[in-house]
Design an enzyme around this catalytic site. Sequence first.
Site, short mmCIF file in Angstrom:
data_model
loop_
_atom_site.label_atom_id
_atom_site.label_comp_id
_atom_site.label_asym_id
_atom_site.label_seq_id
_atom_site.Cartn_x
_atom_site.Cartn_y
_atom_site.Cartn_z
N LYS A 178 -72.50 52.73 -29.82
CA LYS A 178 -73.08 53.48 -28.51
C LYS A 178 -73.08 52.79 -26.94
O LYS A 178 -74.45 52.34 -27.32
CB LYS A 178 -72.76 54.86 -28.97
CG LYS A 178 -73.02 56.02 -28.01
CD LYS A 178 -72.24 57.17 -29.28
CE LYS A 178 -72.36 58.38 -27.50
NZ LYS A 178 -72.66 59.74 -28.60
N SER A 205 -71.02 64.98 -31.61
CA SER A 205 -70.74 64.16 -31.30
C SER A 205 -70.54 62.65 -32.13
O SER A 205 -69.90 61.43 -31.87
CB SER A 205 -71.51 63.01 -29.60
OG SER A 205 -71.55 63.63 -29.11
N SER A 236 -68.70 62.61 -28.33
CA SER A 236 -68.40 61.79 -27.40
C SER A 236 -69.01 59.73 -27.52
O SER A 236 -68.94 59.13 -27.46
CB SER A 236 -70.16 62.11 -26.29
OG SER A 236 -71.22 62.18 -28.12
#
Length: 517
Positions: free
Chosen positions: A90, A189, A165
């Site tokens: 990420k 997330s 996210s």
Amino acid sequence: MKITWLAKIPLTMFERLTIRSASELLDAGKTTSVDLTKYYLDRIKKYDADIGAFLLVAEEYALQKAGEADERIKSGKKRGMLDGIPFAVKDVILTEGIETTAASKILQGYIPPYSATVIEKLEEAGAVMLGKLNCDEFAMGSSTENSAYQITKNPWDKTRVPGGSSGGSAAALSADFCVFALGTDTGGSIRQPASMCSITGLKPSYGRVSRYGAIPYGSSLDQIGPMGKSAEDIGIVLEAIAGVDELDSTTVGDISDFRFQISDLNSNQRNLQSTIYNLQSLKIGLPKEYFATGLDPEVKKIVLDAVEEYRKLGAQIVEVSLPHTEYAIPAYYLIVMGEVSSNLARYDGIKYGASAIKISNLKSQISNLAEVYIKTRSQYLGDEAKRKIILGTFELSAGYYDAYYKKAQSARALIKNDFDDIFEQVDLLMTPVSPFPAFKIGEKKDDPLSMYLADIYTISANLAGICGMSIPAGFTAKGLPVGLQVLGPRFGEEKLLSAGIAFQNATDWHTKYPEIK
Ligand code: GLN
């Protein structure tokens, strides 16, 4: 929506590889890390223009690292199960020399001078970093639509979001662009996109994994965690990244008190799993507040069916109550926004990344320093980041602090106490991850409040600092994935993962995958 139920018969040797299966191929000399890496790079090239999971593909870097892994493997110096295994990260996690943007325009072009501790640890273990994954800007969001760069589509239904996210991480795994990935979880997330994309994802207990080099969102809530294709893989990655780090003073409990030992089990020993992961003595609580109104009936049924599976495996199921659950959303958003207003102050147009002001001819552009901040932040931050900075700054200001931030901290203590009490009575809790399956792209984008409500079942774990995991549990009639959330006490990861492995030994939801065209 067509689901391909092919899981157990891979079409090629590489399809849907887990860490264990990939590592076994490498051990047996049936493939090389370079070939594995090329397989994923090819898939990314072929399909990611449509899915949008990657912000950056580090092709040359990955091939070089894979080549080094192959040298070690050839000369009998394989470092362990992660050696030569391709993964992706990420984009809120710093990678030395490789652009890291937090999916924000304000960090466009930022090249970190160092790597996060988790990256150093994984590279030390020999894993091969393929690239950086899309997410909501600074990890703020639940759909990945807050990325300043691109939309990520859910591989199960490309008209829908992958969750957020860490949506790029979840989409990359379900599209089979890597063997495992890293995400971060401040309020759900990792777990929510894992649920929406039918992969396995773990938010470790606060303090289990170093946050050094993770771009901060809400520092008292953030954790980096593994996302993968099985609970066993999650354990393998956790074992590699967990532990005390002198660069993050909130890490506690060294790796030595967390011997997960999955990677030590060879295939024969794995047959012993039924005894190692014995569920007979496991007591599971179902918090009634997590099954109340607002929960999609299809999601509820899938979650309760998964719980039923645990009952069949021998676990004892009891209903419990977490009475302060209703305060979780307001407490979380007040705390996280307060932390945002402080954490994002560093993006000032001077220290990092983008600036609205060119150094040459300064005087003609601005009359004072504040203007540098205002122009830069107005131009380069997205709506959600601005919203959180403004609300967070307001609630921390003199006269409001006691009424908002301080009260939220008191509510947080009550929520934490609820969990402390309940884990005296049960080993684990089981709940839905999200009240609904993946929603349509654009459906909630302009309605922040309804987006915030998507986190209703995940944020309490962050407030309490406990660990939580999402494991694939089934599909709705439309073919949309639904995850089961398993919550464990602080530093109870071993129990959590054991329960995940036991479920995945008994079911095959985690082996199903979407057809990518
Ligand atoms: N959706 C939540 C938020 O925007 C949680 C995000 C996260 O865990 N990073 O705060």
